[in-house]
Write an enzyme that holds these catalytic residues in place. Structure first.
Site, PDB file in Angstrom:
ATOM      1  N   ALA A   9       0.831  -1.212   0.000  1.00 49.21           N
ATOM      2  CA  ALA A   9       0.000   0.000   0.000  1.00 49.21           C
ATOM      3  C   ALA A   9       0.862   1.258   0.000  1.00 49.21           C
ATOM      4  O   ALA A   9       1.948   1.285   0.576  1.00 49.21           O
ATOM      5  CB  ALA A   9      -0.914  -0.007   1.220  1.00 49.21           C
TER       6      ALA A   9
ATOM      7  N   GLY B  28       0.271  -5.590   0.332  1.00 51.03           N
ATOM      8  CA  GLY B  28      -0.476  -5.685  -0.912  1.00 51.03           C
ATOM      9  C   GLY B  28       0.338  -6.258  -2.055  1.00 51.03           C
ATOM     10  O   GLY B  28      -0.227  -6.816  -3.000  1.00 51.03           O
TER      11      GLY B  28
ATOM     12  N   GLU C  58      -0.151  -9.835  -1.687  1.00 56.07           N
ATOM     13  CA  GLU C  58      -1.537 -10.127  -2.052  1.00 56.07           C
ATOM     14  C   GLU C  58      -1.697 -10.164  -3.574  1.00 56.07           C
ATOM     15  O   GLU C  58      -2.441 -10.996  -4.114  1.00 56.07           O
ATOM     16  CB  GLU C  58      -2.479  -9.088  -1.431  1.00 56.07           C
ATOM     17  CG  GLU C  58      -2.619  -9.258   0.078  1.00 56.07           C
ATOM     18  CD  GLU C  58      -3.477  -8.189   0.719  1.00 56.07           C
ATOM     19  OE1 GLU C  58      -4.409  -8.542   1.456  1.00 56.07           O
ATOM     20  OE2 GLU C  58      -3.211  -6.995   0.492  1.00 56.07           O
TER      21      GLU C  58
ATOM     22  N   GLU D  68       0.927  -6.290   7.497  1.00 53.38           N
ATOM     23  CA  GLU D  68      -0.014  -5.229   7.875  1.00 53.38           C
ATOM     24  C   GLU D  68      -0.150  -5.059   9.386  1.00 53.38           C
ATOM     25  O   GLU D  68      -0.322  -3.928   9.871  1.00 53.38           O
ATOM     26  CB  GLU D  68      -1.389  -5.521   7.258  1.00 53.38           C
ATOM     27  CG  GLU D  68      -1.486  -5.243   5.764  1.00 53.38           C
ATOM     28  CD  GLU D  68      -1.025  -6.409   4.906  1.00 53.38           C
ATOM     29  OE1 GLU D  68      -1.247  -6.377   3.686  1.00 53.38           O
ATOM     30  OE2 GLU D  68      -0.434  -7.363   5.459  1.00 53.38           O
TER      31      GLU D  68
END
Length: 360
Positions: free
Chosen positions: A98, A143, A146, A230
């Protein structure tokens, strides 16, 4: 239920070939954060998505996400794409996750909308009809991991032999970055007859430290480091990590990795089954890309419709009970029966020659 599945899994209508695209086909695209390159020659059918946002280490910002969604929408309808590779144009990083600096400027409502958009992006990658491969040369955090998890296959770069060795010559990429032409700065080793001032000794020590850090950063830069970190930032994975990681690994292991924010190297990730291949890094820092491309070349000659339907059968089937999964497999198999490629495969076997699949 079967009627709905049949409709959902129906192949698109016949397609017309598009003009071949190349990396240099559109000079204006060089400034885009997401660049699309369709390979030619023996690699025709392999398309690459190059992530190129060096100022933010390929962080998932608004422009980056918009351009990636746009590229996926265009490629989804292009049946010439038999394999899609995600790679980085930024040395030492696949995707840093992110864009927290951009996120800080958002209101709570805007954050919720943007994360939902990120989740939709990962779903688009996962649902891409052709096989997808993540070439992870460098960091893939939050991310970034991900995004890789949304791909079908993952390849990670790893330091050579897991050990740091100082080369005797300067042919390595890192040595060319050193400020002097020697691995050791001048006046580091002195004889008893030499007397150096305090400033000279201090400068020599600083050069040694600088040289070592330069070498160490080169050695580590393009080695894959991945993790859903995170929780270390007061967050939780919000773009599919809590769902795709436990489907890739055991649930308890996925929980341990998410709860601790632990980072893994390529070899560790391969041992756990998180990546398909972990390869020794090369001097250019793109060993994972080369292995991903070799993997794509293995997929390329296979029947494209059968491969796509196989992907659907696996993806849909693993989400339901086995009886429903068998029904999904049956629907996919039935769609493959009338294809020219199936007849070509049987004819090639009978005639003892390689098949020539055309995707029809």
């Amino acid at each position: 239920m079967l009627r709905a599945l049949t409709s959902a899994l129906r192949l698109p209508s016949p397609w017309r070939p598009r003009e071949a695209r190349g990396c240099a086909a559109n000079p204006a695209a060089a400034n885009r954060e997401i660049q699309v390159c369709a390979l030619a020659g023996p690699d025709q059918g392999i398309t690459e998505i190059l992530m190129n946002r060096p100022s933010a280490r390929n962080a998932l910002g608004n422009v980056f996400v918009s351009e990636l969604l746009e590229a996926l929408a265009q490629l989804r309808e292009d049946r010439q794409v038999r394999v899609l590779i995600f790679r980085s144009g930024v040395k030492g990083v696949f995707c840093a996750g992110a864009d927290l600096k951009e996120r800080e400027q958002m209101s709570e409502a805007e954050v919720g909308v943007f994360v939902q958009r990120l989740r939709g992006l990962m779903n688009e990658i996962a649902a891409f009809p052709a096989p997808t491969i993540a070439a992870m040369d460098g960091f893939a955090l939050g991310g970034g991991l991900e995004l890789a998890l949304a791909c079908d296959l993952r390849v990670a770069g790893e330091p050579w032999g897991q050990s740091v060795t100082c080369p005797a010559n300067h042919k390595h990429a890192w040595a060319r970055t050193l400020p002097s032409g020697s691995l050791a700065p001048e006046k580091v080793c002195v004889t008893s007859s030499e007397k150096l001032s305090f400033e000279e000794r201090r400068e020599g020590r600083m050069k040694i430290i600088d040289h070592f850090l330069t070498f160490l950063s080169w050695w580590l830069a393009s080695s894959a480091v991945m993790g859903l970190i995170e929780a270390t930032r007061g967050l939780l994975p919000g773009a599919g990590g809590t769902q795709r990681l436990p489907r890739c690994l055991r649930v308890a292991l996925a929980k341990a990795l998410i709860f601790t924010g632990r980072r893994l190297g390529g070899a560790q990730a391969q041992a756990l089954g998180l990546v398909n291949h972990a390869v020794a890094q090369n001097e250019e820092g793109n060993a994972a890309y080369h292995r991903a491309r070799a993997l794509a070349q293995e997929i390329l000659p296979q029947a494209p419709i059968a491969v796509r339907l196989g992907k659907v059968a696996i993806d849909r089937g693993t989400e339901v009970d086995i009886a429903s999964g068998m029904a999904i497999e049956g629907i996919c198999y039935a769609q493959n029966i009338p294809t020219r490629d199936r007849l070509e495969g049987m004819a090639a076997f009978r005639e003892k020659r390689p098949p020539r699949f055309v995707g029809e």
